[in-house]
Design an enzyme around this catalytic site. Sequence first.
Site, PDB file in Angstrom:
ATOM      1  N   GLY A 118      33.799  40.947  38.629  1.00 22.26           N
ATOM      2  CA  GLY A 118      35.141  40.548  39.036  1.00 22.26           C
ATOM      3  C   GLY A 118      35.181  39.210  39.757  1.00 22.26           C
ATOM      4  O   GLY A 118      34.143  38.611  40.070  1.00 22.26           O
ATOM      5  N   HIS A 119      36.378  38.759  40.073  1.00 19.86           N
ATOM      6  CA  HIS A 119      36.557  37.463  40.734  1.00 19.86           C
ATOM      7  C   HIS A 119      35.966  37.452  42.145  1.00 19.86           C
ATOM      8  O   HIS A 119      36.010  38.441  42.844  1.00 19.86           O
ATOM      9  CB  HIS A 119      38.029  37.051  40.757  1.00 19.86           C
ATOM     10  CG  HIS A 119      38.971  38.060  41.321  1.00 19.86           C
ATOM     11  ND1 HIS A 119      40.332  37.961  41.171  1.00 19.86           N
ATOM     12  CD2 HIS A 119      38.757  39.193  42.023  1.00 19.86           C
ATOM     13  CE1 HIS A 119      40.905  38.974  41.775  1.00 19.86           C
ATOM     14  NE2 HIS A 119      39.981  39.733  42.295  1.00 19.86           N
ATOM     15  N   ASN A 120      35.393  36.310  42.476  1.00 21.00           N
ATOM     16  CA  ASN A 120      34.845  36.079  43.817  1.00 21.00           C
ATOM     17  C   ASN A 120      33.571  36.881  44.119  1.00 21.00           C
ATOM     18  O   ASN A 120      33.107  36.890  45.260  1.00 21.00           O
ATOM     19  CB  ASN A 120      35.866  36.380  44.911  1.00 21.00           C
ATOM     20  CG  ASN A 120      37.131  35.542  44.776  1.00 21.00           C
ATOM     21  OD1 ASN A 120      37.143  34.552  44.060  1.00 21.00           O
ATOM     22  ND2 ASN A 120      38.179  35.945  45.452  1.00 21.00           N
TER      23      ASN A 120
END
Lengths: 340, 340, 340
Positions: free
Chosen positions: B248-250
């Site tokens: 996922g993001h980050n």
Amino acid sequence: MDAMKHTLRDLAEYLGGRVVGDGSVSISSVASLRSADAESIVFVEDAKHLASALASSAAAVIVGNFGAGEVSVPAPAQKPLLIVSQPRLAFARAAKLLRGSEERTRSIHASASVPASAQLGKGAAVGPRAVLGEHVKIGDGTAIGAGCVIGDGAEIGAHCRLDANVTLYSGVTLGNRVVVQAGAVLGSEGFGYVRDSETGRYEQFPQVGRLVIEDDVEIGANSTLDRGALDETRIRRGTKIDNLVQVGHNVQIGQDVVIAAQTGLSGSAVVEDNVIIGGQVGIADHVRIEEGAILGAQSGIPTKKVIRGKGVVFWGTPARPLREYLKELAFLARAAKKSS
Amino acid sequence: MDAMKHTLRDLAEYLGGRVVGDGSVSISSVASLRSADAESIVFVEDAKHLASALASSAAAVIVGNFGAGEVSVPAPAQKPLLIVSQPRLAFARAAKLLRGSEERTRSIHASASVPASAQLGKGAAVGPRAVLGEHVKIGDGTAIGAGCVIGDGAEIGAHCRLDANVTLYSGVTLGNRVVVQAGAVLGSEGFGYVRDSETGRYEQFPQVGRLVIEDDVEIGANSTLDRGALDETRIRRGTKIDNLVQVGHNVQIGQDVVIAAQTGLSGSAVVEDNVIIGGQVGIADHVRIEEGAILGAQSGIPTKKVIRGKGVVFWGTPARPLREYLKELAFLARAAKKSS
Amino acid sequence: MDAMKHTLRDLAEYLGGRVVGDGSVSISSVASLRSADAESIVFVEDAKHLASALASSAAAVIVGNFGAGEVSVPAPAQKPLLIVSQPRLAFARAAKLLRGSEERTRSIHASASVPASAQLGKGAAVGPRAVLGEHVKIGDGTAIGAGCVIGDGAEIGAHCRLDANVTLYSGVTLGNRVVVQAGAVLGSEGFGYVRDSETGRYEQFPQVGRLVIEDDVEIGANSTLDRGALDETRIRRGTKIDNLVQVGHNVQIGQDVVIAAQTGLSGSAVVEDNVIIGGQVGIADHVRIEEGAILGAQSGIPTKKVIRGKGVVFWGTPARPLREYLKELAFLARAAKKSS
């Protein structure tokens, strides 16, 4: 998609069934009771649904041999029936027959990349932008979808269908009548690494084995099947694999196995014939699932475990016989309630 | 795939090992004991398997320093041995050396779409139908597979390998020697939405950050790695990711982490160095997995949880130390049996 | 990606907010506090973070109506504020506005395969190597990414975005403003087979239904959505689907549903409006998730089960209300400890 038309009588002959009523009606598609129109055929598996089928817009109804007492032959005003021993199966076969004309218009698209070394069978088709490697062999009547990439030396049998954007790595072999849906990847390198005990870094263990897919196997969209590390990964005749399934290196899957979506099989797992595997099941490395076992959705089989029991359902992680697992769940619910 | 040939003596020099027997034998491939032929080399990690290796069709055997008492030097009629400190690792490196010639024949395929603004290193290759965006940089010896789509401004280091049909979104950066298998998607927009409290509708939170993949990372087929929302997603040096994994993001993943197939990491999760993660593990958002922890297959780590313990195995959902979890399972099985 | 520039005053007008301070500052991007530069705007949702935002390099700060007592209007030397009722939402919309210019440069790429029968709306774009089938309809301002394959008769609404290497099977229909990320497959054939009771072999049940995606749906990378078997699979307005999600045949998903990565929905499952589904959730066939229920990550819903409870969180396999499940986990941990 122009479908073919057949009379009900033709269908009966093809399916080995018996017409009751007007065999001259024309059929061009299969349908549900809800979506049926005046040229479609529907089916019922249970006598109690026959009335709804007769009330639908369908041209005809496939029904089973429900026995003399159960099916009353429809009056002339009603729909013709096609009586067969396995109505659901006959319906599935009828669908295939009615769509059969599609294969004829196939060809090699001008934008496909087909090297001189490729061998294409009679009636084989290659879609727009598809890329064949060197020395690829493609059997009679096989269709390669748009955007597919077929690695060097891959061999694909007759009457296969690869949908769009499928990737076959080099050397992968497919039998006859294999279906691979869009985005699936066959023959990727498995997940095997050696850790250097001096530096702590991982280096890839060789992933240079084969991937062999036998006749009548069907593989869902975006699934990934790794080639063997040194030997082979093999999927045997008639096995059906759903979308987003992962098959690790050296896995051996038997005949007529069914594997639902998002299930994963780790390296060197063995699945024997006629096993049924639910969705999101996790099978660790070197596991053996013996003939005819049934694994419930989301169950997990730990490393090297052997699962045995024809027709026995297993559930949970680690998987145990369903009966035991349900007892445990019931006990836990009761005990937690009492203790609070 | 034409492999190179080397003498056993060459291999010994390259691998830092010692030959016992005839060093002039020619080696062209690695193999398992079963699949070995007269030009292949095999390996054994344990002295007790040496006899089988000597009985195989292989040209030579890589073995460890089992100690003087354990390995009897083979009689002249037997196979030559290559003695090294880490036989499995030496075998893996031998495989790489023997396949090394493949890189030389690479080029830019005529059907690839390479704009004038692209910068390609020496010996970089772009496969058929691959599409490069504007201002893409590709390092020396890197190979972009057929059908890949590389977004504007992406930067790919040297000696990388992107297999067929890989997608890199714009601005993604890859270090050196990165491997991305077929169908993987790097730099997609993460799953972040803001719900309008008046209409109840979701609107996308900006997903405009970066995705940075460091040196020697390897990514499996059809895996998906989201870019950062506003900042970056980063996978550090040497980490290996299997097929169908979601990042996922980050997310921040450390060095030399191993992540098996179908595992998912939610937004802003942090995985420190040397963590080992099994298949189908679920890691919620803002979780931290501290250095060297081991997560068993299918385990689940709830939101914001910190998992700590070098070398400690965790299992279950929510994940707890394996020992505890096994005790709970044993208790439950006993208690449920008793109560029924 | 050249972004547009706007003054803070423009943004305020667009977002329905109020500027405190200098409205003439120029804004070209959104950013986090950490990544902000002199042309970016940041946001805070809580008055206590305002000081950090003012200390960042950002040009301006979006803030909520924290109330007169909480926000002290910044001195002239400080950054201008943009005061709105929903700061996170306003920030998201600002991002969209600032990226809005990208759409203008779109066109039909020379290497795209666009048959004469295709109907393209005003400003529609088709990327390099994309392949459109016959009689495809594409709405105004819609962009089809490089390497996409769009099947015959597919209909795509206005202002949609399909990223690279997406596959749409024939006849799939998309509403307006639909986003499909790279590698997703829409309209594949579902996993339905009939077993021949005589031979034990599986034959495909017809998978000839439709897939309908309504307005404002967003679909993540490498997700797979099957068409209906005989009827339709439908995803209603505003639903958001993450990466690697599987949606089976005949599934019905309501409006404004959120489904996190790697979740799977089996055939004929029904998900009502406003449901929230975590990652790696497994939903069996014919399940119904009623309005507003929340399914925790990795939970599993067995066949035909109905889940009911607006705002109630369910967890575990089989899923039960979170409160019950946590009680069971606590009981089990205590009891196992005591018994050992």
